[in-house]
Design a protein around this motif. Structure first.
Motif: not given
Length: 95
Positions: A65-94
């Protein structure tokens, strides 16, 4: 009583050093991370840590997985976005 309700009660009482804003931030973070994991699980068709035969050429599987942080009105949200082997999985939150 679930943990969310307990956290809200703790936030509203003066004996804990937690704000209602922090309770909401934590719940958003937990829900978003669970959603991302469930989404990849649905795409792959099996749960994380499931033993599978990886010798098949067309088999896709989780690959960290890779991590990134988004900031919103409640503060920083730390996301752990899982990935697949060939890196085909993409979601709208990437990012």
């Amino acid at each position: 009583m679930n943990q969310f309700n307990k956290d809200i009660i703790a936030a509203l009482s003066s004996d804990k050093d937690i704000t209602l804003n922090e309770v909401l931030r934590r719940q958003i973070e937990v829900a978003a991370n669970q959603f991302l994991q469930n989404e990849l699980t649905a795409v792959l068709g099996y749960e994380p840590h499931t033993r599978i035969d990886r010798s098949k050429d067309d088999l896709n599987y989780q690959n960290g997985a890779y991590t990134h942080t988004i900031d919103n009105e409640y503060g920083e949200i730390h996301l752990t976005n899982p990935r697949d082997r060939p890196n085909k999985y993409q979601n709208a939150h990437h990012p």
